[in-house]
Design a protein around this motif. Structure first.
Motif, PDB file in Angstrom:
ATOM      1  N   HIS A 168       6.579  33.301  88.685  1.00 26.48           N
ATOM      2  CA  HIS A 168       6.494  32.145  87.796  1.00 26.48           C
ATOM      3  C   HIS A 168       6.766  30.882  88.598  1.00 26.48           C
ATOM      4  N   LEU A 171       5.816  25.018  84.525  1.00 25.92           N
ATOM      5  CA  LEU A 171       4.975  24.590  83.413  1.00 25.92           C
ATOM      6  C   LEU A 171       4.090  23.417  83.822  1.00 25.92           C
ATOM      7  N   GLU A 186       1.978  27.929  81.410  1.00 24.50           N
ATOM      8  CA  GLU A 186       2.866  28.442  82.455  1.00 24.50           C
ATOM      9  C   GLU A 186       1.995  28.940  83.603  1.00 24.50           C
TER      10      GLU A 186
END
Length: 211
Positions: A168, A171, A186
């Motif tokens: 990850h 955003l 995301e």
């Protein structure tokens, strides 16, 4: 990616990635119609002032095939083959996996997107399809980075990248035009050196571990 790589067909057991064909229209229309409400919240749409997309399925396939042959994207049909390759015609279209934005030079990256028939969800087909596509891009095209953009509300898609171990990265506000408006996404990514043995091999090893 350079011109001449397409068409490409990939298969792992029952999961098949193959080029979309004009004769897929009936099956594609049926799957899309059955999944209209399932897919609509996550579907890309054209923002005001953008050029309209292809008006028919045949035109869509023609445009995608031309772009693929130019090395710009990889537009695969995601298919389920219960015979595991013993009967190629047995494979049934259940979704799509598309690698887009293929960039060479100093970047060497691409983006990947996917959707699946709700009736076929939960069987591990999407993770396998994404892993097959990613391995092909890293191994055969020499790309360095694969990126996935997912709306924060799309729990099913988020579980795919979680299972596959995509990182990850944060955003991006109002990143893509989805379902009629600009939506936050995301961003998840994977670099080639993170999966030296291949993403599919890592996925299979992880999926076999006891909970």
């Amino acid at each position: 990616m350079t011109a001449g790589y397409w068409p490409v067909r990939l298969q792992h057991r029952e999961v098949v990635l193959r080029p979309l064909r004009r004769r897929d229209r009936t099956a594609w229309d049926a799957v899309r119609q059955h999944n209209r409400e399932w897919l609509e919240p996550w579907e890309a749409t054209q923002p005001p002032g953008a050029e309209p997309g292809p008006p028919t399925f045949t035109a869509l396939v023609r445009v995608l095939d031309r772009q693929a042959r130019l090395g710009q994207l990889l537009p695969w049909a995601l298919c389920w083959d219960p015979t595991g390759g013993q009967q190629p015609d047995a494979a049934r279209l259940v979704g799509q996996v598309t690698v887009s934005g293929i960039t060479r030079g100093s970047a060497m990256f691409a983006q990947i997107g996917y959707w699946i028939d709700r009736r076929a969800a939960g069987r591990g087909m999407v993770p396998v399809g994404v892993a097959l596509a990613t391995d092909y891009c890293f191994r055969d095209l020499g790309l360095h980075r694969m990126e996935v953009a997912i709306r924060p509300e799309n729990g099913n898609s988020l579980r795919v990248v979680e299972k596959l171990g995509f990182r990850h990265e944060g955003l991006r506000p109002r990143y893509l035009h989805i379902n009629g408006d600009w939506r936050d996404h995301e961003i998840f990514a994977l670099h080639r050196e993170e999966v030296p043995g291949g993403l599919l091999a890592r996925w299979e090893m992880a999926s076999q571990r006891p909970e």
